[in-house]
Design an enzyme around this catalytic site. Structure first.
Site: not given
Ligand code: GRF
Length: 193
Positions: A64, A11, A89-90, A106, A13, A108
């Site tokens: 799902k 978390g 992660m889904r 999203n 981000n 990435h």
């Molecule tokens: C980040 O690197 C994001 O780009 C990827 O998963 C990671 C998540 O990190 N999709 P966090 O949970 O926000 O620390």
């Protein structure tokens, strides 16, 4: 703009978005954090900020579709306009994609379309490319496909360890995601004028 942040893990981000004062000033409201992982660190981070935190364990649902319908009930109740994926992660399925067309964003950790998938940082590092990056994009039904909104390049130095690269990528993620959301809010506002 009312958003739900989806996260399965650490978390960071989420924190970068939630703690960004400009975003708050611009009118970003985090209506809830949704996680599929009952052990995710994001849970305590979200609760500590007084944000409604919803754990929906996918293993408790047969399909799902049922899982995403449950999520949608919360989103509807909270009038969520956009979904912000931040380490979720889904793969998002048709149920949510159809309810939020061009409204699921999203981040990435690579320069898409290069190095999609769950190991974007490691794959770029192993490929020994000189540069990778961070991408923010709208999602579609593919894996890390969908219209790109913004990207930033991140160099890979010959002396880098994978940890060095991870750190440099995360720094850029935490700058880029709030920046893109701010732009989006401004764009929405000027379109309404
Ligand atoms: C980040 O690197 C994001 O780009 C990827 O998963 C990671 C998540 O990190 N999709 P966090 O949970 O926000 O620390």
């Amino acid at each position: 703009m009312r958003v739900a942040i989806f996260s399965s893990g650490t978390g960071t981000n989420f924190e970068a978005i939630a703690d960004n004062k400009d975003l708050k000033k611009a009118g970003l409201v985090i209506s809830c954090v949704i996680t599929d992982n009952p052990l995710a660190k994001v849970i305590e981070k979200s609760k500590a900020r007084g944000i409604e935190t919803i754990v929906i364990d996918k293993s408790e649902y047969k399909t799902k579709k049922e899982y995403e319908e449950t999520i949608y009930e919360y989103l509807k109740q909270l009038n969520v306009e956009y979904i912000i994926l931040a380490g979720y992660m889904r793969i998002v399925g048709d149920t949510l994609l159809n309810k939020y067309p061009q409204r699921i964003i999203n981040i990435h950790p690579a320069m898409l379309p290069s190095f999609p998938g769950a190991h974007g940082i490691r794959d770029a590092f192993d490929a020994k490319v000189k540069q990778t990056g961070v991408t923010v994009h709208f999602i579609d039904s593919g894996i890390d496909t969908g219209p790109i909104i913004d990207q930033v390049a991140v160099p890979i130095l010959p002396t880098d360890t994978i940890e060095d690269l991870e750190e440099r990528i995360h720094i850029q993620e935490h700058l880029l995601y709030p920046h893109v959301l701010n732009q989006l809010i401004n764009k929405m506002r000027s379109n309404n004028l």
